[in-house]
Design an enzyme around this catalytic site. Structure first.
Site, PDB file in Angstrom:
ATOM      1  N   HIS A  14     -10.456  -2.640  11.523  1.00  0.00           N
ATOM      2  CA  HIS A  14      -9.326  -3.446  11.031  1.00  0.00           C
ATOM      3  C   HIS A  14      -9.045  -4.536  12.070  1.00  0.00           C
ATOM      4  CE1 HIS A  14      -4.880  -3.258   9.420  1.00  0.00           C
ATOM      5  NE2 HIS A  14      -5.568  -4.224   8.849  1.00  0.00           N
ATOM      6  N   LYS A  19      -9.397  -2.679   1.731  1.00  0.00           N
ATOM      7  CA  LYS A  19      -9.204  -1.497   2.567  1.00  0.00           C
ATOM      8  C   LYS A  19     -10.040  -0.309   2.086  1.00  0.00           C
ATOM      9  CE  LYS A  19      -6.909  -3.775   5.254  1.00  0.00           C
ATOM     10  NZ  LYS A  19      -5.602  -4.250   5.511  1.00  0.00           N
ATOM     11  N   SER A  42      -1.144  -3.210  10.353  1.00  0.00           N
ATOM     12  CA  SER A  42      -0.736  -4.069   9.247  1.00  0.00           C
ATOM     13  C   SER A  42       0.546  -4.824   9.592  1.00  0.00           C
ATOM     14  CB  SER A  42      -0.510  -3.226   7.996  1.00  0.00           C
ATOM     15  OG  SER A  42      -1.689  -2.530   7.690  1.00  0.00           O
ATOM     16  N   TYR A  61      -1.182  -3.472  -6.663  1.00  0.00           N
ATOM     17  CA  TYR A  61      -0.873  -4.308  -5.503  1.00  0.00           C
ATOM     18  C   TYR A  61      -1.908  -4.209  -4.383  1.00  0.00           C
ATOM     19  CZ  TYR A  61       2.215  -7.240  -2.764  1.00  0.00           C
ATOM     20  OH  TYR A  61       2.756  -8.303  -2.077  1.00  0.00           O
ATOM     21  N   CYS A  74       1.071  -6.969  11.944  1.00  0.00           N
ATOM     22  CA  CYS A  74       1.338  -7.034  13.389  1.00  0.00           C
ATOM     23  C   CYS A  74       0.603  -8.190  14.066  1.00  0.00           C
ATOM     24  CB  CYS A  74       0.992  -5.718  14.057  1.00  0.00           C
ATOM     25  SG  CYS A  74       2.101  -4.395  13.568  1.00  0.00           S
ATOM     26  N   GLY A  88      -3.994  -3.803  -1.185  1.00  0.00           N
ATOM     27  CA  GLY A  88      -4.998  -2.840  -0.758  1.00  0.00           C
ATOM     28  C   GLY A  88      -5.136  -1.630  -1.675  1.00  0.00           C
ATOM     29  N   ASP A 130      -8.854  -9.965   9.126  1.00  0.00           N
ATOM     30  CA  ASP A 130      -8.382  -8.607   8.803  1.00  0.00           C
ATOM     31  C   ASP A 130      -9.422  -7.513   9.042  1.00  0.00           C
ATOM     32  OD1 ASP A 130      -6.043  -7.144   7.769  1.00  0.00           O
ATOM     33  OD2 ASP A 130      -7.331  -6.596   6.093  1.00  0.00           O
ATOM     34  N   ARG A 187       2.822 -11.957  -0.217  1.00  0.00           N
ATOM     35  CA  ARG A 187       1.506 -12.317   0.341  1.00  0.00           C
ATOM     36  C   ARG A 187       0.941 -13.568  -0.315  1.00  0.00           C
ATOM     37  NH1 ARG A 187      -1.167  -8.671   4.227  1.00  0.00           N
ATOM     38  NH2 ARG A 187       0.435  -7.096   4.570  1.00  0.00           N
ATOM     39  N   ARG A 243       0.838  -1.196   0.000  1.00  0.00           N
ATOM     40  CA  ARG A 243       0.000   0.000   0.000  1.00  0.00           C
ATOM     41  C   ARG A 243       0.873   1.246   0.000  1.00  0.00           C
ATOM     42  NH1 ARG A 243      -1.935   1.050   4.288  1.00  0.00           N
ATOM     43  NH2 ARG A 243      -1.150  -0.665   5.552  1.00  0.00           N
ATOM     44  N   ARG A 299       3.298  -3.321  17.668  1.00  0.00           N
ATOM     45  CA  ARG A 299       4.702  -3.692  17.872  1.00  0.00           C
ATOM     46  C   ARG A 299       5.364  -2.601  18.691  1.00  0.00           C
ATOM     47  NH1 ARG A 299       7.130  -7.396  14.043  1.00  0.00           N
ATOM     48  NH2 ARG A 299       5.471  -8.185  12.690  1.00  0.00           N
ATOM     49  N   GLU A 346       1.570 -19.707  22.031  1.00  0.00           N
ATOM     50  CA  GLU A 346       1.666 -19.375  23.454  1.00  0.00           C
ATOM     51  C   GLU A 346       0.765 -18.197  23.821  1.00  0.00           C
ATOM     52  OE1 GLU A 346       2.886 -21.552  25.068  1.00  0.00           O
ATOM     53  OE2 GLU A 346       4.595 -22.455  24.009  1.00  0.00           O
ATOM     54  N   ASN A 347       0.324 -17.449  22.810  1.00  0.00           N
ATOM     55  CA  ASN A 347      -0.594 -16.347  23.104  1.00  0.00           C
ATOM     56  C   ASN A 347      -1.917 -16.853  23.685  1.00  0.00           C
ATOM     57  OD1 ASN A 347       1.316 -14.537  22.172  1.00  0.00           O
ATOM     58  ND2 ASN A 347       0.494 -14.495  20.081  1.00  0.00           N
ATOM     59  N   ASN A 389      -2.189 -14.293  12.182  1.00  0.00           N
ATOM     60  CA  ASN A 389      -1.614 -15.331  13.042  1.00  0.00           C
ATOM     61  C   ASN A 389      -2.471 -15.600  14.274  1.00  0.00           C
ATOM     62  OD1 ASN A 389       1.288 -16.460  12.283  1.00  0.00           O
ATOM     63  ND2 ASN A 389       0.994 -14.442  11.367  1.00  0.00           N
TER      64      ASN A 389
HETATM   65  P1  GTP Z   1      -1.944  -7.544   7.608  1.00  0.00           P
HETATM   66  O1  GTP Z   1      -2.394  -8.630   6.714  1.00  0.00           O
HETATM   67  O2  GTP Z   1      -0.925  -6.644   6.988  1.00  0.00           O
HETATM   68  O3  GTP Z   1      -3.074  -6.750   8.180  1.00  0.00           O
HETATM   69  O4  GTP Z   1      -1.091  -8.235   8.812  1.00  0.00           O
HETATM   70  P2  GTP Z   1      -1.551  -9.058  10.100  1.00  0.00           P
HETATM   71  O5  GTP Z   1      -1.921  -8.114  11.197  1.00  0.00           O
HETATM   72  O6  GTP Z   1      -2.543 -10.088   9.746  1.00  0.00           O
HETATM   73  O7  GTP Z   1      -0.175  -9.735  10.554  1.00  0.00           O
HETATM   74  P3  GTP Z   1       0.277 -11.274  10.437  1.00  0.00           P
HETATM   75  O8  GTP Z   1      -0.512 -12.171  11.337  1.00  0.00           O
HETATM   76  O9  GTP Z   1       0.351 -11.656   9.023  1.00  0.00           O
HETATM   77  O10 GTP Z   1       1.742 -11.181  11.043  1.00  0.00           O
HETATM   78  C1  GTP Z   1       2.737 -10.345  10.496  1.00  0.00           C
HETATM   79  C2  GTP Z   1       4.098 -10.799  10.941  1.00  0.00           C
HETATM   80  O11 GTP Z   1       4.177 -10.828  12.366  1.00  0.00           O
HETATM   81  C3  GTP Z   1       4.442 -12.199  10.457  1.00  0.00           C
HETATM   82  O12 GTP Z   1       5.785 -12.203  10.027  1.00  0.00           O
HETATM   83  C4  GTP Z   1       4.260 -13.053  11.677  1.00  0.00           C
HETATM   84  O13 GTP Z   1       5.092 -14.184  11.666  1.00  0.00           O
HETATM   85  C5  GTP Z   1       4.609 -12.100  12.819  1.00  0.00           C
HETATM   86  N1  GTP Z   1       3.860 -12.455  14.054  1.00  0.00           N
HETATM   87  C6  GTP Z   1       2.533 -12.692  14.165  1.00  0.00           C
HETATM   88  N2  GTP Z   1       2.190 -13.030  15.430  1.00  0.00           N
HETATM   89  C7  GTP Z   1       3.346 -12.992  16.144  1.00  0.00           C
HETATM   90  C8  GTP Z   1       3.653 -13.249  17.518  1.00  0.00           C
HETATM   91  O14 GTP Z   1       2.807 -13.573  18.351  1.00  0.00           O
HETATM   92  N3  GTP Z   1       4.966 -13.086  17.884  1.00  0.00           N
HETATM   93  C9  GTP Z   1       5.937 -12.729  16.986  1.00  0.00           C
HETATM   94  N4  GTP Z   1       7.180 -12.595  17.422  1.00  0.00           N
HETATM   95  N5  GTP Z   1       5.671 -12.500  15.678  1.00  0.00           N
HETATM   96  C10 GTP Z   1       4.393 -12.621  15.266  1.00  0.00           C
HETATM   97  C1  SPV Z   2      -2.743  -4.301   5.431  1.00  0.00           C
HETATM   98  O1  SPV Z   2      -1.797  -3.613   5.005  1.00  0.00           O
HETATM   99  O2  SPV Z   2      -3.334  -4.030   6.506  1.00  0.00           O
HETATM  100  C2  SPV Z   2      -3.185  -5.491   4.680  1.00  0.00           C
HETATM  101  C3  SPV Z   2      -2.623  -5.713   3.353  1.00  0.00           C
HETATM  102  O3  SPV Z   2      -4.038  -6.215   5.145  1.00  0.00           O
HETATM  103  S1  SPV Z   2      -3.402  -4.733   2.144  1.00  0.00           S
HETATM  104  O4  SPV Z   2      -4.566  -5.453   1.653  1.00  0.00           O
HETATM  105  O5  SPV Z   2      -2.450  -4.515   1.064  1.00  0.00           O
HETATM  106  O6  SPV Z   2      -3.852  -3.486   2.720  1.00  0.00           O
HETATM  107 MN    MN Z   3      -4.617  -5.690   7.248  1.00  0.00          MN
END
Ligand code: GTP
Ligand code: SPV
Ligand code: MN
Length: 595
Positions: free
Chosen positions: A239, A219, A261, A210, A263, A212, A286, A378, A69, A407, A505-506, A267
């Site tokens: 979000h 988005k 994003s 690309y 963060c 979003g 998301d 992605r 984005r 973060r 572990e979360n 996961n």
């Molecule tokens: P968007 O799709 O951009 O909105 O991202 P998202 O918020 O869905 O983040 P995602 O779960 O894809 O995680 C982004 C990065 O953070 C990845 O590289 C993960 O491996 C890392 N990550 C996710 N959860 C954790 C965690 O609990 N601990 C650590 N250390 N890293 C994490």
């Molecule tokens: C984000 O950046 O929060 C995403 C990826 O989920 S995108 O769809 O490109 O915005």
């Molecule tokens: Mn997102």
């Protein structure tokens, strides 16, 4: 043909402006998808992955300038500048429309224009809304097919006169006769515009293909336009991930989580709990559309139909559910290619392949000092591929807890709970997080404020947005609304290493959170909120030192004095529009610290 006058007038207008060679209406069938995918492969836009390893899957490589984005080129175009507020880039429609109209003029020459009718949310659900994207990018069509609900049932709704959000997209690369189309056409940065006209429920996106920027249901519609609609109609477009949790006794609860994003939303939405007896299922990863129902509770639904997830860091250890989800029917963008035509990315396997083709199509050998995949590479995969998809994923579910997070290498403890909903709004408003590769920015890694994880996605004035949360509060009560928490999986030690193991572990923290929603006495009171009483946190079988735990839960006065100064500085952006809830809560926080 679709029998909707408004739509047909708009299609004609765009056709004569953009001047495509052909028009295709997307019917959303598997056959049409397969044919377009094959077309992308035969024209060199995509690589078909090894069907024995990853059936029905493609790899696309974007232009190196078009990898995420672009917030600097994202605009909220309202008549009055104050309606966009201090956090958005604003240009008035009367200035922006002529500029973009000239860019769109003849922009689809030599290309096919696709009309994609789609539904955000299950087709016909009371929370759902219709959009139509016009695009000249087959990549966008294939992705929208996975990310949204398309096809006959949506067209039926349009035939019945259903209103829709107009989403116009062009990669901004018309073809002269005989000109060869590059694998990833796009326009230079200064010509890119990701523009929103909330007064007309309309999006115009030019120059980027690309994520979003281009998959306009995501988005642009489901957050920026929808947040506006939500304010006018009394609901929330956020979000957030949506997670279903079943405890060892069989009790079911749903929580949402807003993290910026890259963060951790996907996961957490796919968590494989390390705590015995706990079960997690995915509702969304998301975006959450949330409404109060008559019972005073807040209900959430995922408007999307697929995952557009970060590959980086995804492994059998960190997220086995994601790996199962992308086993087939998946589009990868900017991952590396293995010698046997499968994909690879950083951390996928402990053993790094000896040879790869990197995300730009070049040979890559083990030991090279550049990484073979892009940090914002992605996967696009259907929700139904997820082995732990909750059976209620097409229903609105009642939310017990909202998690904010980001973060933060320092300052913010692993978990704390707000004292009440209004305090929770304050916590949302001061969220900070390191900038990630999900946006093109020179300051990746720097902490910035990202209120509610919505900084790049609030489609209106942030002061009105905060007050809208207060309005939602006023419609219900603390007793019925979700409890609000703040998590920080990303605290680091003096060696710059994450202290908390994260991922599965979360679940230990989720357990504590659900106990808190029942007012169990498992907490300690601090000036910033409730934190765990370490003796009441389930840390069985976890290898963690006392020192690490102390750091994770420390609320340090000196650090918080600095943080409060930083919040006061940050709040200056509101000028005379700082919502009362924020000034009141800041005052209370200072009083609790005795500052
Ligand atoms: P968007 O799709 O951009 O909105 O991202 P998202 O918020 O869905 O983040 P995602 O779960 O894809 O995680 C982004 C990065 O953070 C990845 O590289 C993960 O491996 C890392 N990550 C996710 N959860 C954790 C965690 O609990 N601990 C650590 N250390 N890293 C994490
Ligand atoms: C984000 O950046 O929060 C995403 C990826 O989920 S995108 O769809 O490109 O915005
Ligand atoms: Mn997102």
């Amino acid at each position: 043909m679709i029998k909707n006058d408004l739509l047909n007038e708009w299609i004609q207008e765009i056709q004569s402006l953009c001047n495509p060679d052909n028009i295709v209406i997307w019917q959303g069938t598997q056959k049409q998808y397969d044919e377009l995918a094959e077309d992308c492969v035969s024209t060199g836009k995509a690589i078909r992955l090894n069907p024995k390893k990853r059936p029905n899957s493609l790899l696309f490589r974007s232009h190196p300038s078009d990898v995420a984005r672009v917030e600097k080129r994202t605009f909220i175009s309202t008549t009055k500048e104050s309606d966009a507020g201090p956090t958005n880039n604003w240009i008035s429609p009367s200035e922006l429309k002529p500029i973009m109209t000239e860019l769109f003029r003849n922009s689809m020459v030599g290309r096919t224009m696709y009309i994609i009718p789609y539904s955000m949310g299950p087709i016909g659900h009371e929370f759902s809304k219709i959009g139509v994207e016009i695009t000249d990018s087959p990549y966008v069509v294939l992705n929208m097919h996975i990310m949204t609900r398309t096809g006959k049932l949506v067209i039926d709704l349009l035939n019945k006169g259903e209103t829709f959000v107009k989403c116009l997209h062009s990669v901004g690369y018309p073809l002269k006769p005989g000109q060869i189309d590059p694998a990833w056409p796009c326009a230079p940065m200064e010509e890119k515009y990701i523009s929103h006209f909330p007064e007309e429920n309309m999006v115009w996106s030019y120059g980027s293909g690309y994520g979003g920027n281009a998959l306009l249901g995501k988005k642009c519609f489901a957050l920026r336009i929808a947040s506006n609609q939500a304010r006018n109609e009394g609901w929330l477009a956020e979000h957030m991930l949506i997670l279903k949790l079943t405890d060892p006794k069989g009790e079911i609860n749903y929580v949402t989580g807003a993290f910026p994003s890259a963060c951790g939303k996907t996961n957490l939405a796919m968590i494989n709990p390390s705590l015995e007896g706990w079960k997690a299922e995915t509702c969304g990863d998301d975006i959450a559309w949330m409404r109060l129902k008559k019972d005073g509770k807040l209900y959430a639904i995922n408007p999307e139909n697929g995952f557009f997830g970060v590959t980086s860091g995804t492994s059998e250890k960190s997220n086995p559910v994601a790996l199962a989800t992308v086993k087939r029917d998946t589009i990868f963008t900017n991952a590396a290619l293995t010698d046997d035509f499968d994909v690879w990315w950083e951390d996928l396997t402990d053993e790094v392949p000896v040879h790869l083709i990197d995300w730009q199509g070049n040979d890559w050998n083990k030991g090279s000092d550049v990484r073979p995949d892009h940090p914002n590479a992605r996967f696009t995969a259907p929700l139904t591929n997820c082995p732990i998809l909750a059976k209620e994923y097409e229903e609105a579910v009642p939310i017990k807890a909202i998690l904010f997070g980001g973060r933060r290498p320092t300052t913010i403890p692993l978990i704390h709970q707000s004292f009440n909903f209004l305090h929770g709004i304050f916590i949302g408003s001061i969220m900070g997080s390191q900038i990630t590769a999900a946006t093109i920015d020179d300051n990746i890694g720097k902490v910035r404020r990202d209120p509610f994880a919505m900084l790049p996605f609030i489609g209106y004035n942030i002061a009105d947005y905060v007050n809208h949360w207060v309005d939602i509060y006023k419609e219900s009560t603390d007793a019925l609304l979700p409890k609000i928490f703040f998590v920080n999986w990303f605290r680091k030690d003096e060696n710059n290493k994450y202290i908390w193991p994260g991922f599965g572990e979360n679940s230990r923290i989720l357990k504590w959170i659900l106990e808190r929603t029942k007012d169990y006495a498992n907490h300690k009171i601090t000036p910033i909120g409730y934190v765990p009483d370490i003796n009441r946190l389930d840390l069985r079988n976890l290898n963690i030192t006392k020192k690490a735990l102390d750091t994770l839960f420390k609320v340090d006065e000196k650090t918080w004095l600095k943080e409060i100064h930083s919040i006061e500085e940050y709040y200056k952006m509101y000028k005379d529009t700082l919502p009362d809830v924020l000034s009141n809560q800041l005052k209370l926080l200072k009083e609790r610290f005795g500052f």
